[in-house]
Design a protein around this motif. Structure first.
Motif, short mmCIF file in Angstrom:
data_model
loop_
_atom_site.label_atom_id
_atom_site.label_comp_id
_atom_site.label_asym_id
_atom_site.label_seq_id
_atom_site.Cartn_x
_atom_site.Cartn_y
_atom_site.Cartn_z
N ARG A 68 0.85 -1.19 0.00
CA ARG A 68 0.00 0.00 0.00
C ARG A 68 0.88 1.24 0.00
O ARG A 68 1.87 1.31 0.74
N PHE A 69 0.52 2.21 -0.82
CA PHE A 69 1.30 3.43 -0.96
C PHE A 69 0.37 4.56 -1.38
O PHE A 69 -0.81 4.34 -1.69
N PHE A 70 0.91 5.77 -1.40
CA PHE A 70 0.13 6.95 -1.74
C PHE A 70 0.29 7.28 -3.23
O PHE A 70 1.37 7.12 -3.80
N VAL A 71 -0.81 7.75 -3.82
CA VAL A 71 -0.81 8.24 -5.20
C VAL A 71 -1.59 9.55 -5.23
O VAL A 71 -2.30 9.90 -4.28
N LEU A 72 -1.46 10.28 -6.33
CA LEU A 72 -2.20 11.52 -6.48
C LEU A 72 -3.69 11.25 -6.63
O LEU A 72 -4.09 10.28 -7.28
N ARG A 73 -4.49 12.10 -6.02
CA ARG A 73 -5.92 11.98 -6.21
C ARG A 73 -6.27 12.30 -7.66
O ARG A 73 -5.52 13.00 -8.35
N ASP A 74 -7.39 11.78 -8.14
CA ASP A 74 -7.71 11.89 -9.56
C ASP A 74 -7.79 13.34 -10.01
O ASP A 74 -7.26 13.70 -11.08
N ASP A 75 -8.45 14.20 -9.24
CA ASP A 75 -8.57 15.60 -9.67
C ASP A 75 -7.22 16.31 -9.65
O ASP A 75 -6.97 17.21 -10.45
N VAL A 76 -6.32 15.90 -8.74
CA VAL A 76 -4.98 16.50 -8.70
C VAL A 76 -4.12 15.96 -9.82
O VAL A 76 -3.31 16.68 -10.42
#
Length: 247
Positions: A68-76
């Motif tokens: 599990r890791f972080f990604v940019l939110r779709d709108d960003v």
């Protein structure tokens, strides 16, 4: 030199450079310390060699749990500042692993089994680590300082990202497609050295010879990057600094 030998054989015996019992004992300790230092240096050299062996492909690849890791939110991600925040995320992203896809963990030690989602947050680097990450002036504006209390009279300055809502967690299968190369001879020699040092309790003495202090005492020392900013400061000075920050 024993004075009895001088009286018995004369002063000519001094030219033979005979050693006393104390000198012989000291030479034994010095020789043992030299051998111990050479053993410690050999262990460090073998560890470096073992780390630089490289990787080899694993066929076929296997899955071991989930990551599990972080990604940019779709709108960003589709915005005009996507590359800017992607660069920030690359420096403060964190990765976690679990054998469960939902990342549920057991909470509570007593009573009923209670499960909850395992928490995960962005990296909160300390001051020295924050400087080494190489943030630009524009990127630094999205971080604020916070003093974290780690114990009695022990504080550490952390830098926290001010807009974590721009990132969301993403779960993906943890695929292993390569394994580390192994050298049987290096591992065998490292095991022999480890058994010799730990079995005879020589590791503490070896660390004092190589590093100047015992390893356990080094762990107890206060780390410079977590040094308290309030240490050795009088109370009036602390209050003045707080008042200046509030203005």
């Amino acid at each position: 030199m024993d004075s009895k030998l001088v009286k018995q054989y004369g002063s000519e015996i001094l030219s033979y450079r005979l050693r006393t019992v104390r000198q012989k004992k000291r030479m034994q300790y010095e020789d043992f310390d030299k051998q111990l230092s050479q053993t410690g240096k050999e262990e460090r050299r073998l560890i470096r060699q073992n780390r630089t062996l490289g990787w080899e492909p694993l066929t076929p690849p296997v899955q071991k749990g989930w990551k599990r890791f972080f990604v940019l939110r779709d709108d960003v991600a589709y915005g005009k500042h996507a590359a800017f925040f992607e660069n920030i995320l690359r420096k403060i992203n964190t990765y976690d692993w679990s054998y469960r896809k939902d990342f549920m963990i057991r909470k509570g030690r007593y009573g009923k089994n209670k499960f909850g989602v395992k928490p995960q947050s962005l990296l909160r680097p300390h001051e020295n680590h924050f400087l080494r990450l190489g943030f630009t002036d524009d990127e630094k504006q999205f971080f604020y300082e916070e003093l974290v209390h780690y114990g009695k009279n022990h504080f550490a300055k952390r830098y926290i990202f001010s807009e974590p809502w721009r990132f969301v967690l993403r779960v993906r299968p943890n695929i292993i497609d390569k394994v580390k190369k192994r050298d049987i001879e290096i591992e065998r020699r490292l095991k022999e050295i480890d058994n010799y040092l730990d079995g005879n309790h020589y590791r503490g003495r070896m660390n004092r010879l190589l590093y100047g202090t015992d390893w356990n005492s080094r762990l107890k020392e206060e780390r410079l990057w977590e040094k308290s900013v309030l240490k050795n400061k009088p109370l009036p000075r602390i209050l003045d600094e707080c008042a200046q920050d509030l203005l």
